[in-house]
Design an enzyme around this catalytic site. Structure first.
Site, PDB file in Angstrom:
ATOM      1  N   GLU A 127       0.828  -1.215   0.000  1.00 49.27           N
ATOM      2  CA  GLU A 127       0.000   0.000   0.000  1.00 49.27           C
ATOM      3  C   GLU A 127       0.860   1.263   0.000  1.00 49.27           C
ATOM      4  O   GLU A 127       0.783   2.094   0.916  1.00 49.27           O
ATOM      5  CB  GLU A 127      -0.931   0.012   1.211  1.00 49.27           C
ATOM      6  CG  GLU A 127      -1.859  -1.182   1.283  1.00 49.27           C
ATOM      7  CD  GLU A 127      -2.958  -1.014   2.335  1.00 49.27           C
ATOM      8  OE1 GLU A 127      -2.907  -0.066   3.122  1.00 49.27           O
ATOM      9  OE2 GLU A 127      -3.896  -1.848   2.332  1.00 49.27           O
ATOM     10  N   GLU A 168      -4.828  -8.790   1.045  1.00 50.61           N
ATOM     11  CA  GLU A 168      -5.445  -8.419   2.329  1.00 50.61           C
ATOM     12  C   GLU A 168      -6.933  -8.216   2.099  1.00 50.61           C
ATOM     13  O   GLU A 168      -7.347  -7.662   1.089  1.00 50.61           O
ATOM     14  CB  GLU A 168      -4.899  -7.093   2.900  1.00 50.61           C
ATOM     15  CG  GLU A 168      -3.540  -7.151   3.503  1.00 50.61           C
ATOM     16  CD  GLU A 168      -3.094  -5.818   4.131  1.00 50.61           C
ATOM     17  OE1 GLU A 168      -3.952  -5.043   4.609  1.00 50.61           O
ATOM     18  OE2 GLU A 168      -1.882  -5.573   4.128  1.00 50.61           O
TER      19      GLU A 168
HETATM   20  C1  BGP Z   1      -4.007  -2.058   5.656  1.00 49.27           C
HETATM   21  C2  BGP Z   1      -2.573  -2.238   6.081  1.00 49.27           C
HETATM   22  C3  BGP Z   1      -2.372  -3.083   7.282  1.00 49.27           C
HETATM   23  C4  BGP Z   1      -3.499  -3.136   8.273  1.00 49.27           C
HETATM   24  C5  BGP Z   1      -4.883  -3.059   7.638  1.00 49.27           C
HETATM   25  C6  BGP Z   1      -6.031  -2.809   8.597  1.00 49.27           C
HETATM   26  O1  BGP Z   1      -4.167  -0.785   5.136  1.00 49.27           O
HETATM   27  O2  BGP Z   1      -1.795  -2.789   5.049  1.00 49.27           O
HETATM   28  O3  BGP Z   1      -1.128  -2.747   7.820  1.00 49.27           O
HETATM   29  O4  BGP Z   1      -3.268  -2.398   9.375  1.00 49.27           O
HETATM   30  O5  BGP Z   1      -4.955  -2.103   6.648  1.00 49.27           O
HETATM   31  O6  BGP Z   1      -6.235  -1.447   8.798  1.00 49.27           O
HETATM   32  P1  BGP Z   1      -6.138  -0.759  10.185  1.00 49.27           P
HETATM   33  O7  BGP Z   1      -4.977  -1.362  10.876  1.00 49.27           O
HETATM   34  O8  BGP Z   1      -5.914   0.681   9.931  1.00 49.27           O
HETATM   35  O9  BGP Z   1      -7.440  -1.015  10.886  1.00 49.27           O
END
Ligand code: BGP
Length: 466
Positions: free
Chosen positions: A171, A369
């Protein structure tokens, strides 16, 4: 696990697993020679910016418990798992000497995974800039591109004999948004020119790493992981459509087009030119980016982006942000994950895959993801100690159905990785929302228990479907 009737069967060899990142899971933030990264430093300066004041020092203790964790991965049906290397652990100054203890740690993790027949997918940069490099400008500085290339080559030569799936960035737009536009990552600037420069350098670093990898002929694949948030217009009114097109150019095509096609989207370039924000670059940069596109694309998908035409003339004195060209649209009746404040729109995953098939040469890809963060999951723990996260199973199933449909229509999607294996530290949200197949008890030395979703995932992986 008892066999049930499989209604959605996936292609042979489908990648079932999950993903995680170093800073969010390792802990041991100041041990064995690791230096500070921007998260360690920002937390030291401003702990109040982190949920319940919890910082990255200990996180989920993968550094100490990786053997147990890898055993659990196997137990819940993983055939693959994505981790990231902590740059500030491996090369504490950002560039220069290798920390041998770190090299040994990652080597051990990779060996342990392979011994359990779990393929390591290794990502190089997951939001965690070494502080030493941030001090000299981070991604805004061209020196960071050189340092990244050196870091990437170091990783390929240390681990590339065993690791056959590499990713340059996770990302990459998020550190730009967080650090240079919307104030949720260090250095907390709001400066569009810096954002553009940092974005360009990130893309250049991707191309340099791809080039370096190919030259080594290590017989694997290299790619990038992008968070693709489809932009849906409020209506088919031309102004709404235009707003959605511009949002798409800023947030998706900005990285997708150069990484996959080697070119920048013309809408975006026109805007940057008209507004006076083109980045600085050197003569050969564009050719380098054009000639070194990726083999494999990771798609992170959580939520769609809904937009509408601007309702008011933007304030010309406000800092320049992409939102000068569109307003966010809050669609009535949308389904929400209230904990994270993100819309759940399962068909989005299919729309992304279809777009890749139709407009990006059907590049080989996988869902890298997707997941659901829930606050207060302890209330779902039953008398046997198992968290009954049926909502997560539902969430995964509903997305997988659309992935299955996309495959039926010819999409080149090779796997599904949940975010994430075990509950981990979510940046400024710290441990607020839990995403894992496995729960982590922070009060009790980080004790692990597999949730219902983890057990269910094992049956999905065993049957290659559900
Ligand atoms: C994505 C990232 C992760 C993870 C996930 C969940 O954007 O790659 O690192 O954290 O989101 O989001 P958050 O942790 O902000 O709830």
């Amino acid at each position: 696990m008892t066999e049930s009737v499989v209604q959605y069967r996936f292609p042979e060899g489908f990648w079932w697993g999950s993903s995680a990142s170093a800073t969010q899971t390792e802990g041991a933030a100041d041990r064995d020679g690791k230096s500070q990264n921007i998260w360690d430093y920002w937390y030291e300066r401003e702990p109040s910016r982190f949920f319940n004041g919890v910082g990255p020092g200990d996180t989920s203790r993968f550094y100490d418990k990786y053997k147990e964790d890898i055993r659990l991965m196997k137990e819940i049906g993983h055939n693959s798992f994505r981790l990231s290397i902590s740059w500030s652990r491996l090369i504490p100054d950002g560039t220069g000497e290798i920390n041998q203890k770190a090299a040994a740690f990652y080597q051990n993790v990779i060996d342990e995974m392979l011994a359990h027949h779990i393929e390591p997918f290794v990502n190089l940069f997951h939001f965690d800039m070494p502080l030493a490099l941030q001090r000299s400008g981070g991604w805004v500085s061209r020196n960071t591109v050189d340092a990244f290339e050196h870091y990437a080559k170091t990783c390929f030569s240390l681990f590339g004999g065993k690791v056959k799936k590499w990713f340059t960035h996770n990302e990459p737009i998020v550190p730009i948004e967080g650090g240079y536009l919307y104030d949720f990552h260090y250095p907390n600037h709001v400066n569009f020119q810096e954002a553009v420069q940092a974005g360009f350098h990130t893309l250049l670093s991707n191309a340099r790493a791809v080039k370096a990898y190919r030259e080594l002929k290590q017989d694997g694949q290299i790619g990038i992981i992008l968070n693709l948030t489809p932009s849906y217009p409020r209506s088919s009114h031309p102004e709404d459509l235009k707003a959605a097109r511009i949002a798409d150019a800023f947030f998706n095509r900005s990285f997708l087009d150069p990484a996959v096609k080697g070119e920048f989207p013309s809408e975006l370039v026109e805007i940057l030119k008209a507004e006076g924000f083109l980045p600085r670059y050197e003569k050969d940069d564009l050719r380098l980016i054009q000639e070194h596109t990726i083999d494999l694309l990771g798609v992170n998908y959580y939520q769609p982006r809904r937009v509408k035409a601007k309702e008011h003339v933007p304030n010309p004195h406000a800092p320049f942000l992409p939102e000068r060209f569109f307003d966010p649209y809050v669609m009535p009746g949308r389904k929400m994950n209230p904990h994270r404040g993100w819309e759940i729109y399962e068909k989005g995953i299919y729309d992304i895959l279809t777009n890749l098939r139709e407009h990006y040469g059907n590049i080989e890809c996988f869902i890298s993801e997707n997941g659901m963060g829930v606050e207060g999951e302890e209330r779902f723990r039953d008398e046997d100690g198992i968290i009954q996260d049926d909502y997560r199973i539902e969430f995964i199933k509903e997305h997988l159905k659309w992935v299955h449909r996309a495959i039926g229509e010819g999409s080149n999607v090779k796997g599904y990785h949940l975010w994430t294996f075990m509950d981990n530290w979510s940046w400024t949200n710290a441990y607020k929302n839990r995403y894992g197949f496995v729960s982590v008890n922070l009060e009790n030395g980080g004790g692990r228990t597999v949730k219902k979703s983890g057990r269910w995932f094992k049956s999905v992986s065993d049957q290659n479907g559900f």
